[in-house]
Design a protein around this motif. Sequence first.
Motif, short mmCIF file in Angstrom:
data_model
loop_
_atom_site.label_atom_id
_atom_site.label_comp_id
_atom_site.label_asym_id
_atom_site.label_seq_id
_atom_site.Cartn_x
_atom_site.Cartn_y
_atom_site.Cartn_z
N LEU A 56 0.88 -1.24 0.02
CA LEU A 56 -0.01 -0.10 -0.09
C LEU A 56 0.94 1.14 0.00
O LEU A 56 1.79 1.46 0.88
N LEU A 57 0.85 1.98 -1.00
CA LEU A 57 1.57 3.30 -1.40
C LEU A 57 0.68 4.55 -1.01
O LEU A 57 0.00 4.90 -2.11
N VAL A 58 0.71 5.04 0.17
CA VAL A 58 -0.31 6.26 0.25
C VAL A 58 0.54 7.50 -0.32
O VAL A 58 1.69 7.88 0.36
N ASP A 59 0.00 8.09 -1.13
CA ASP A 59 0.96 9.39 -1.65
C ASP A 59 0.18 10.43 -1.36
O ASP A 59 -0.92 10.97 -1.96
N LEU A 60 0.56 11.60 -0.51
CA LEU A 60 -0.16 12.74 -0.04
C LEU A 60 0.45 14.00 -1.10
O LEU A 60 -0.57 14.87 -0.96
N GLY A 61 1.39 13.61 -1.73
CA GLY A 61 1.76 14.75 -2.73
C GLY A 61 2.38 15.93 -1.56
O GLY A 61 2.89 15.53 -0.68
N GLU A 62 2.28 16.93 -2.47
CA GLU A 62 3.12 18.17 -1.74
C GLU A 62 2.26 18.73 -0.51
O GLU A 62 1.01 18.64 -0.56
N VAL A 63 2.85 18.80 0.68
CA VAL A 63 2.10 19.02 1.86
C VAL A 63 2.67 20.62 2.41
O VAL A 63 3.89 20.78 2.13
N ASP A 64 2.04 21.23 2.94
CA ASP A 64 2.35 22.63 3.35
C ASP A 64 1.91 22.73 4.87
O ASP A 64 0.91 21.86 5.55
N GLU A 65 2.09 23.90 5.36
CA GLU A 65 1.89 24.10 7.02
C GLU A 65 0.36 24.38 7.10
O GLU A 65 -0.10 24.23 8.37
N GLU A 66 -0.36 24.74 6.05
CA GLU A 66 -1.62 25.11 6.20
C GLU A 66 -2.69 23.83 5.88
O GLU A 66 -3.82 23.69 6.15
N GLN A 67 -1.93 22.50 5.50
CA GLN A 67 -2.66 21.53 5.24
C GLN A 67 -2.91 20.58 6.54
O GLN A 67 -1.80 20.50 7.16
N ASP A 68 -3.95 19.84 6.63
CA ASP A 68 -3.81 18.91 7.59
C ASP A 68 -3.26 17.65 7.33
O ASP A 68 -4.42 16.54 7.29
N ALA A 69 -2.27 17.43 7.09
CA ALA A 69 -1.72 16.21 6.38
C ALA A 69 -1.51 15.23 7.38
O ALA A 69 -1.78 14.03 6.96
N HIS A 70 -1.35 15.43 8.54
CA HIS A 70 -1.36 14.44 9.63
C HIS A 70 -2.68 13.85 9.86
O HIS A 70 -2.73 12.68 10.02
N HIS A 71 -3.73 14.40 9.74
CA HIS A 71 -5.05 13.93 10.02
C HIS A 71 -5.43 13.23 8.76
O HIS A 71 -5.87 12.09 8.92
N THR A 72 -5.18 13.77 7.69
CA THR A 72 -5.29 12.97 6.28
C THR A 72 -4.37 11.55 6.48
O THR A 72 -5.10 10.58 6.15
N ALA A 73 -3.44 11.49 6.76
CA ALA A 73 -2.48 10.16 6.80
C ALA A 73 -2.87 9.30 7.94
O ALA A 73 -3.25 8.28 7.29
N LEU A 74 -3.22 9.63 9.17
CA LEU A 74 -3.67 8.76 10.19
C LEU A 74 -4.99 8.12 9.63
O LEU A 74 -5.22 7.07 9.93
N HIS A 75 -5.98 8.96 8.92
CA HIS A 75 -7.25 8.51 8.61
C HIS A 75 -7.17 7.80 7.56
O HIS A 75 -7.94 6.69 7.69
N THR A 76 -6.04 7.90 6.64
CA THR A 76 -6.18 6.88 5.61
C THR A 76 -5.65 5.77 5.95
O THR A 76 -6.04 4.44 5.69
N LEU A 77 -4.40 5.67 6.88
CA LEU A 77 -3.90 4.67 7.41
C LEU A 77 -4.97 3.74 8.20
O LEU A 77 -4.85 2.44 8.14
N ASN A 78 -5.50 4.37 9.21
CA ASN A 78 -6.62 3.74 9.93
C ASN A 78 -7.70 2.91 9.22
O ASN A 78 -8.45 2.03 9.89
N LEU A 79 -8.24 3.83 8.13
CA LEU A 79 -9.44 3.26 7.53
C LEU A 79 -9.06 2.04 6.42
O LEU A 79 -9.66 1.10 6.38
#
Length: 355
Positions: free
Chosen positions: A166-189
């Motif tokens: 499983l290769l989860v690709d968030l692309g470019e992230v910046d300080e205004e994006q909630d990348a941590h939430h997206t990452a954890l939710h994706t992995l947990n779901l």
Amino acid sequence: MSEPIYVPALPARWSALTAYGLLTPDVRTRVAPLWTVPPRVGGERTPGRPPLHPLDPDPAALARHTYEAFGLIARVQRDHPAWVDTCHVEREPGFPGSGAAGPPLRPVTGVERDPRQQVACAEAARSGGTGLGVRLRPTGPPDERSAEALCRLLERIAFARCPVDLLVDLGEVDEEQDAHHTALHTLNLLGPLHPWRTVVLLAGAFPRTHPEAYGAPLAETYRTDRHLPDLLRHAGHGPRPAYGDYGAHDAASADRVSDTGDDPFRGALRYTTALTFLVGEVPAETDHHLTVRALAREIVAAPDFRGAEYSEGDRWLQVCADGTGPPGTGHPDSWILAGHVQHLTHVARELRRHS
């Protein structure tokens, strides 16, 4: 080989391929790239959105382009496995098929791909004994529809009975994006949906445009991806995810024909520190070599420079700064090569130190 701790997503071009080949053995053994075959012609492609019609007018040239990329990847990987994504060429007439890459290379598919491509990847993985990767590109926290789409893909390729990554690709992230939430939710779901061989979370990237922060000509920008390796320790299901990024380039590098196209920012020196990226833009001028040496001297004089012995990329910067190497300073591909080597070395060693 042991499971990778670092999975850089790199374009199958000279700069990145050569950089991977220059890594020291202690780094290479823990780095497994996700190679993307870049398009041969045309403008920048949009990941996850295949074109409605073929874009390459020359099927024979497309086939040569793809075979050459497969051959170069296999040569630099030797017997080390890696993933190969053909998203930009697989819908073109002349594409030789996913099986043309051959072991130890692992084909890549995704939920947005043509079902025929998904099945072809599974057949190639079964015949090669390598397994395959499923690359997902969430633009936000996934929902039940995302899980259903992934389940349909897994059902379609189940006949191959091969390991799946499983290769989860968030692309470019910046300080205004909630990348941590997206990452954890994706992995947990999505993590519990399959007994994945490897799980990878890709995010981050050097800036796409020249940063304004701090100073010039050597600018500095914060590494928005640096907290993600710590976050991976808290993923709740399956194997602990490996960390990935895009080497010394922005997340869209593999979606373009070349590193040195129309975007002037790609003529730059780059350096990765623990907290920031140092970036020096090189204007397209006749005396650009003077700018390159001046930027190299600034990087070498920075407190975070790790010394010429650290990697071939650091050594190149030191020689360029000292003026002890060749008379010239190379071209943008050479600068990107040096950036890739020092970045890959630094990230891999930091991940190993904290693992």
